[in-house]
Design a protein around this motif. Structure first.
Motif, PDB file in Angstrom:
ATOM      1  N   GLN A 229       0.844  -1.195   0.000  1.00 52.72           N
ATOM      2  CA  GLN A 229       0.000   0.000   0.000  1.00 52.72           C
ATOM      3  C   GLN A 229       0.874   1.237   0.000  1.00 52.72           C
ATOM      4  N   CYS A 230       0.298   2.342  -0.456  1.00 54.26           N
ATOM      5  CA  CYS A 230       0.968   3.617  -0.264  1.00 54.26           C
ATOM      6  C   CYS A 230       1.127   3.817   1.233  1.00 54.26           C
ATOM      7  N   SER A 231       2.327   4.161   1.668  1.00 54.27           N
ATOM      8  CA  SER A 231       2.578   4.237   3.102  1.00 54.27           C
ATOM      9  C   SER A 231       2.974   5.632   3.550  1.00 54.27           C
ATOM     10  N   GLU A 232       2.461   6.621   2.842  1.00 52.51           N
ATOM     11  CA  GLU A 232       2.649   8.008   3.288  1.00 52.51           C
ATOM     12  C   GLU A 232       1.284   8.681   3.167  1.00 52.51           C
ATOM     13  N   LEU A 233       0.839   9.289   4.249  1.00 57.26           N
ATOM     14  CA  LEU A 233      -0.477   9.939   4.205  1.00 57.26           C
ATOM     15  C   LEU A 233      -0.462  10.984   3.099  1.00 57.26           C
ATOM     16  N   CYS A 234      -1.202  10.730   2.022  1.00 55.73           N
ATOM     17  CA  CYS A 234      -1.046  11.559   0.836  1.00 55.73           C
ATOM     18  C   CYS A 234      -2.339  12.251   0.426  1.00 55.73           C
ATOM     19  N   GLY A 235      -3.359  12.151   1.242  1.00 54.73           N
ATOM     20  CA  GLY A 235      -4.592  12.840   0.893  1.00 54.73           C
ATOM     21  C   GLY A 235      -5.812  11.979   1.136  1.00 54.73           C
ATOM     22  N   ARG A 236      -6.907  12.430   0.583  1.00 58.18           N
ATOM     23  CA  ARG A 236      -8.211  11.843   0.896  1.00 58.18           C
ATOM     24  C   ARG A 236      -8.258  10.333   0.657  1.00 58.18           C
ATOM     25  N   ASP A 237      -7.782   9.881  -0.490  1.00 57.79           N
ATOM     26  CA  ASP A 237      -7.892   8.460  -0.830  1.00 57.79           C
ATOM     27  C   ASP A 237      -6.586   7.710  -0.646  1.00 57.79           C
ATOM     28  N   HIS A 238      -5.799   8.179   0.299  1.00 53.76           N
ATOM     29  CA  HIS A 238      -4.520   7.529   0.597  1.00 53.76           C
ATOM     30  C   HIS A 238      -4.683   6.027   0.836  1.00 53.76           C
ATOM     31  N   ALA A 239      -5.781   5.654   1.492  1.00 53.37           N
ATOM     32  CA  ALA A 239      -5.972   4.244   1.851  1.00 53.37           C
ATOM     33  C   ALA A 239      -6.386   3.401   0.659  1.00 53.37           C
ATOM     34  N   PHE A 240      -6.616   4.047  -0.478  1.00 50.17           N
ATOM     35  CA  PHE A 240      -7.185   3.314  -1.615  1.00 50.17           C
ATOM     36  C   PHE A 240      -6.262   3.334  -2.833  1.00 50.17           C
ATOM     37  N   MET A 241      -4.960   3.356  -2.580  1.00 50.37           N
ATOM     38  CA  MET A 241      -4.018   3.254  -3.704  1.00 50.37           C
ATOM     39  C   MET A 241      -3.038   2.104  -3.446  1.00 50.37           C
ATOM     40  N   PRO A 242      -3.579   0.875  -3.485  1.00 52.13           N
ATOM     41  CA  PRO A 242      -2.741  -0.286  -3.174  1.00 52.13           C
ATOM     42  C   PRO A 242      -1.736  -0.590  -4.284  1.00 52.13           C
ATOM     43  N   ILE A 243      -0.824  -1.490  -3.950  1.00 50.17           N
ATOM     44  CA  ILE A 243       0.218  -1.929  -4.882  1.00 50.17           C
ATOM     45  C   ILE A 243       0.064  -3.441  -5.043  1.00 50.17           C
ATOM     46  N   THR A 244      -0.011  -3.906  -6.269  1.00 51.22           N
ATOM     47  CA  THR A 244      -0.032  -5.349  -6.503  1.00 51.22           C
ATOM     48  C   THR A 244       1.127  -5.707  -7.414  1.00 51.22           C
ATOM     49  N   VAL A 245       1.982  -6.584  -6.941  1.00 54.01           N
ATOM     50  CA  VAL A 245       3.114  -7.041  -7.747  1.00 54.01           C
ATOM     51  C   VAL A 245       2.925  -8.527  -8.017  1.00 54.01           C
TER      52      VAL A 245
END
Ligand code: CU
Length: 282
Positions: A229-245
């Protein structure tokens, strides 16, 4: 005092559980329900991180037990009732030497593997492939400069888009695909605010900063799907920008590259960052 030995046994049991937890309860590539400890390792760096974590756990458990034992001894044996005439001793050279030297030895014992691990993490070996991960509000874009320089966006799947085996809030539409057993250099950058590219099973977490190209690496030793997951509080949808490798075999990766070159031939085009950005990065 039957409760004190029982307490010690409980502490020791808890430590044993925690020490083995990364094996027993953590999944590979994604968190598990009731997980204790770190996610299972998918790279040599993560294996070392887990080993270091377990070493620290034993050291702090030992320290806690020692301090607890000292405290209990003082409370039981040297309270006003049990010991009405207190000793007037103020110095003891041997004890003072021990409580100075012992912490130094412990700290050195921690520092040596810690530095070794840090060099291992931070020195990128010669890379087989480079992937550039660009953090945007609020999704990731991946660029493959070594494989035709195609680029695509990777957005989180909504609940109605997910297949049953895809985890909620972690699965994406376009996965980042890499070959197994190859050194992958990840270049992370932010397009708008600071994001952070992190995949726990790989043991990587690197800030994606606008105007600065940060670099990390991983070598996945097992095929599979790894989530982060994005691990820096980056704004409203920070919790919804996952990473899939997705880590695949080399031929499968070559096939994917051929497909991806066609599929993402137009590139992602200019992303309308300004229109979607929050007025203030949180
Ligand atoms: Cu972010």
């Amino acid at each position: 005092m039957p409760s004190i030995p029982r307490l010690l046994v409980a502490v020791i049991l808890a430590a044993m559980f925690l020490g083995g937890a990364d094996v027993a309860w953590a999944g590979l590539g994604q968190p598990s329900p009731w997980q204790l400890g770190l996610q299972e390792s998918g790279t040599p760096v993560m294996t070392d991180i887990i080993r270091f974590h377990n070493l620290l756990l034993w050291i702090i458990t030992g320290i806690v037990i020692l301090v607890l034992a000292l405290l209990v001894t003082v409370i039981v044996r040297f309270n006003a009732r049990a010991n009405p005439v207190p000793s007037r001793t103020t110095h003891n050279t041997l004890i003072e030497l021990i409580w100075t030297v012992a912490p130094v030895v412990i700290l050195v014992a921690i520092a040596l593997p810690s530095f070794r691990l840090m060099f291992f993490q931070l020195n990128t070996p010669p890379a087989d492939i480079t992937v550039k991960a660009t953090g945007k509000q609020w999704f990731w874009s991946y660029t493959y400069p070594d494989n035709g320089n195609f680029e695509f966006d990777s957005l989180m799947l909504q609940d109605n888009e997910r297949k049953p085996d895809q985890p909620r809030l972690l699965a994406v539409d376009n996965e980042m695909v890499v070959p197994v057993n190859k050194v992958v250099r990840v270049q992370a950058i932010g397009a708008d605010v600071i994001h952070s590219f992190a995949v726990p099973s790989f043991g990587i977490k690197i800030d994606a900063i606008p105007g600065r190209l940060n670099e990390t690496w991983f070598k996945a030793t097992r095929e599979g799907v790894y989530y982060g997951q994005c691990s820096e509080l980056c704004g409203r949808d920070h919790a919804f920008m996952p990473i899939t490798v997705r880590v695949v075999s080399e031929p499968a990766f070559a096939d994917w590259v051929t497909e991806a070159k066609k599929k993402f031939a137009g590139g992602v085009g200019p992303v309308n960052v300004v229109a979607t950005a929050s007025p203030r990065a949180e």
